[in-house]
Design an enzyme around this catalytic site. Sequence first.
Site, PDB file in Angstrom:
ATOM      1  N   GLU A  29       0.832  -1.214   0.000  1.00 28.27           N
ATOM      2  CA  GLU A  29       0.000   0.000   0.000  1.00 28.27           C
ATOM      3  C   GLU A  29       0.870   1.269   0.000  1.00 28.27           C
ATOM      4  OE1 GLU A  29      -2.714  -0.236   3.245  1.00 28.27           O
ATOM      5  OE2 GLU A  29      -3.862   1.528   2.645  1.00 28.27           O
ATOM      6  N   LYS A  85      -9.604   2.085  -2.530  1.00 23.52           N
ATOM      7  CA  LYS A  85      -9.845   1.381  -1.258  1.00 23.52           C
ATOM      8  C   LYS A  85     -11.275   1.606  -0.777  1.00 23.52           C
ATOM      9  CE  LYS A  85      -7.500   0.974   3.273  1.00 23.52           C
ATOM     10  NZ  LYS A  85      -6.171   1.186   3.911  1.00 23.52           N
ATOM     11  N   CYS A 142      -7.868  -5.984  -3.272  1.00 24.54           N
ATOM     12  CA  CYS A 142      -8.764  -5.794  -2.132  1.00 24.54           C
ATOM     13  C   CYS A 142      -7.970  -5.176  -0.989  1.00 24.54           C
ATOM     14  CB  CYS A 142      -9.352  -7.137  -1.698  1.00 24.54           C
ATOM     15  SG  CYS A 142     -10.427  -7.005  -0.256  1.00 24.54           S
TER      16      CYS A 142
END
Lengths: 391, 391
Positions: A120, A197, A232
Amino acid sequence: MSEIKEFESVDSALHQLPKDDYERVKKILYGNDTHEISIPEESKEMASKYNIELISCGFNCKEEQLRSPKVVRIALFQHKLVPFPTTTPIQEMKYALFKFANKAIRIAARAGVNIFCFPETWNMPYAFCTREKTPWCEYAENAQFGPTTKMLQELASIHNMVIISPILERDEIHNDSVWNTAVVIDNHGDYLGKHRKNHIPRSADFSEPIYYVEGNTGHPVFETEFGKIAVCFGRHHPLDWLVFGLNGAELVFCPAAAAGVTSEPLWSIESRNAALTNNYFTCAVNRVGIEVFENEFSTGDGKQPHRESEYFYGSSFVTAPNGTRSPGLSRTKNGLLIAEMDLNLCRQVKDQWGFQMAQRLDIYAECLSKATKPDFVPHIIRKACKPFSTL
Amino acid sequence: MSEIKEFESVDSALHQLPKDDYERVKKILYGNDTHEISIPEESKEMASKYNIELISCGFNCKEEQLRSPKVVRIALFQHKLVPFPTTTPIQEMKYALFKFANKAIRIAARAGVNIFCFPETWNMPYAFCTREKTPWCEYAENAQFGPTTKMLQELASIHNMVIISPILERDEIHNDSVWNTAVVIDNHGDYLGKHRKNHIPRSADFSEPIYYVEGNTGHPVFETEFGKIAVCFGRHHPLDWLVFGLNGAELVFCPAAAAGVTSEPLWSIESRNAALTNNYFTCAVNRVGIEVFENEFSTGDGKQPHRESEYFYGSSFVTAPNGTRSPGLSRTKNGLLIAEMDLNLCRQVKDQWGFQMAQRLDIYAECLSKATKPDFVPHIIRKACKPFSTL
């Protein structure tokens, strides 16, 4: 607890068990056997030279009569910011990380990797713990035309590799809004799309709602030459995982910035549960290391303000559609996990277990719809009051 | 693989690690520290006499300013049929199991247990692998008025204990249909209600659809004097777990008949994921041992017909709303796990983590509703075809 930061990994500790017990524990904790895959010496040498731990793992799958195998190799890259302090000027920080990424991608390319994924917000400090807007918002880039995407498009094209690049996104078209976004670049270097997100954490040092809101891109599955993939971010949210499965994902990447002693015991559970309940591969890739900020910040836990982030515990790993998992990368080091899988395994497990046939989505659509209503009355069974007895 | 049947447990094997490594591995695998709770000598002696492993565990929780602690003790009982062969006449088999249950409940009662739970179809062989209807369907009982419920109502009342009794149910009112059902008896010995298994497995030796269909009792939460409890049979189905949470459950019991090498690696994942994503306690209680049938049966796996069931691996355990878990009972022995928890922890974790605030049920109600439609079109992003260039 400070010493746990130095602890290499559960995997490496378990190797101290007597061989028989190790095998049994591994079988119960990790599932089916996996096999070794060949990694060229050149990749190993480069990894060693650049101080990147290199682990690989192959998942087993049966041959079928009608479908050809769909074998792909994926790579998860976990990396630190260090040796770059968080105060490094933005251009310089990005350039340094681009250089390091380039090395990792080359190692992966030599090993025949088809899909490569970063953690991330990989190209910047995970600065959301500071709740400062400056300079961190300046890191945000246009998903399609920003410098990180441009740089990776070139590498994707050179190496014939799909690349998933989770960044802080700036959306100039929509009033300069900021998003936590994964960009998907195909193996020809073309921008394929992005996913924002869906579930934003709101606890401890994960002050993300200060910077951006819940994503509005739904649950897209990207059809690539190497399989149907999705990203995801919502690892705590089984519904997020579920819908990528409903949309046909075969490989779901979960880029994370997961840190600290409260979070770590959850790490090996969530993406693995997603794999085995949705019968696709999950690839959980985490940041690693501690990031130190210039100004002290508080965590909202009653403790003293401090300059260090929680420790990102790495431990990136892959789970197969039947719950079998790979070893994890280290908790403390830069690392590259290369896994090979036949995507036919997804449907094989579905046929074998039949969860999808017993799923009853219709009743849940109704349950969820009711539960969101302001006048929702939970289904609770209480003992009926007994009538007063007549004297 | 036959020797893995004899393997005691992962927990016991890990104790061979050097102390420091054991502590670190345990922290990463199992989460926060738990504390010891006091169990009276009398309970320990009875357990030892009856050859029942006794393990206990207390979960930590903060005191609050406004709410009093809601401390409860629960017990999970995992037991074999042995020494009773599956050919034992039904009355005799039930009576023998009643006697054994009585012992376990007395041990639990002496230890101050408030809620007691058995494994799935606890009062009979798990005979669904045979696909024979006779005599197994004869085991089915009326949930409210059958002999098992009657027997447990008396014990519940004597010991001031809520009892969850998963049995094969016969519903005479509805055309003699058969169900996989959990009966909930309150601490006054009153029948509080029942829940029927929502998701029926359809694989390997779990030939349950041959006997009964998906439950029609929704997702009830039972309000007892010791907390709001529910029973979830659908451990592979995150949606089943989710809706018990939406209905306000604080403790969700998961009675299982989980067996075999394919299933075992999933056991420690699913109920734990449910606890940490829904922020309630989960209590997974499994059968233990191997059951041998008179007639050979096949498993649908291409192997020879056989008379032995897969091995039920026990390993019953409890998970707290923050993912911290208890040790597990043995893989091979009769056992009683007693856990103490303050139910206030559920809301404390919700306040801390805020998953419920980021859940976005509204978008999922819509997603699921769409996904059930025959004309559902998955959300897939493909590269747009490039137009032919004009020469």
